[in-house]
Write an enzyme that holds these catalytic residues in place. Structure first.
Site, PDB file in Angstrom:
ATOM      1  N   GLU A  27       0.837  -1.210   0.000  1.00 27.63           N
ATOM      2  CA  GLU A  27       0.000   0.000   0.000  1.00 27.63           C
ATOM      3  C   GLU A  27       0.866   1.252   0.000  1.00 27.63           C
ATOM      4  OE1 GLU A  27      -3.283   0.372  -0.243  1.00 27.63           O
ATOM      5  OE2 GLU A  27      -3.716  -1.782  -0.222  1.00 27.63           O
ATOM      6  N   GLU A  68      -5.713   3.459   8.446  1.00 28.79           N
ATOM      7  CA  GLU A  68      -5.249   2.945   7.150  1.00 28.79           C
ATOM      8  C   GLU A  68      -5.194   1.419   7.159  1.00 28.79           C
ATOM      9  OE1 GLU A  68      -4.757   3.023   3.441  1.00 28.79           O
ATOM     10  OE2 GLU A  68      -4.577   5.004   4.351  1.00 28.79           O
ATOM     11  N   SER A  97     -12.218   4.653   3.089  1.00 31.69           N
ATOM     12  CA  SER A  97     -11.498   5.886   2.766  1.00 31.69           C
ATOM     13  C   SER A  97     -11.947   7.030   3.665  1.00 31.69           C
ATOM     14  CB  SER A  97     -11.722   6.261   1.304  1.00 31.69           C
ATOM     15  OG  SER A  97     -11.144   5.299   0.462  1.00 31.69           O
TER      16      SER A  97
END
Length: 121
Positions: A27, A68, A97
């Site tokens: 990521e 996250e 998100s």
């Protein structure tokens, strides 16, 4: 009841470490957030402010990292279920998100309040 292996704190800790490094490897946003956190921690080490203020600011960086990781878990789960475009899949990913966005906003607000209360009150 689901057949689960016997609980082991060492195995569970290992799973957590594996998960952290998997997200770190795959990521880009997580890599950026980790890099920012490290730079901030180094800067805070040299900042002329009380230890408690430094601690609050340093620890607040974990809020974004945790969000996250949650977002990455949501994305992986959705991708496991379907690669096709689906409205519910989009909503799940968008909610993840949003979690990160609000974590960033919260962290910024913590910084503003902490710095203000340290230097201006």
């Amino acid at each position: 009841m689901i057949n689960k292996p016997k609980y082991s704190i060492w195995k569970n800790a290992n799973y957590a470490i594996e998960g952290f490094f998997e997200v770190l490897k795959n990521e880009t946003s997580f890599k950026i957030e980790i890099a920012i956190t490290i730079v901030v921690w180094i800067g805070l080490f040299f900042a002329p402010m009380p230890f408690i203020a430094k601690s609050v600011l340093a620890l607040s960086m974990f809020i974004v990292i945790i969000a996250e990781l949650g977002n990455s878990a949501i994305e992986r789960t959705v991708d496991l279920v379907t690669k096709e475009h689906h409205t519910l899949a989009k909503h799940a990913k968008d909610a993840g998100s949003a979690m990160v966005l609000f974590a960033v906003i919260l962290t910024i607000l913590i910084w503003i309040v902490t710095i203000y209360s340290t230097y201006f009150s």
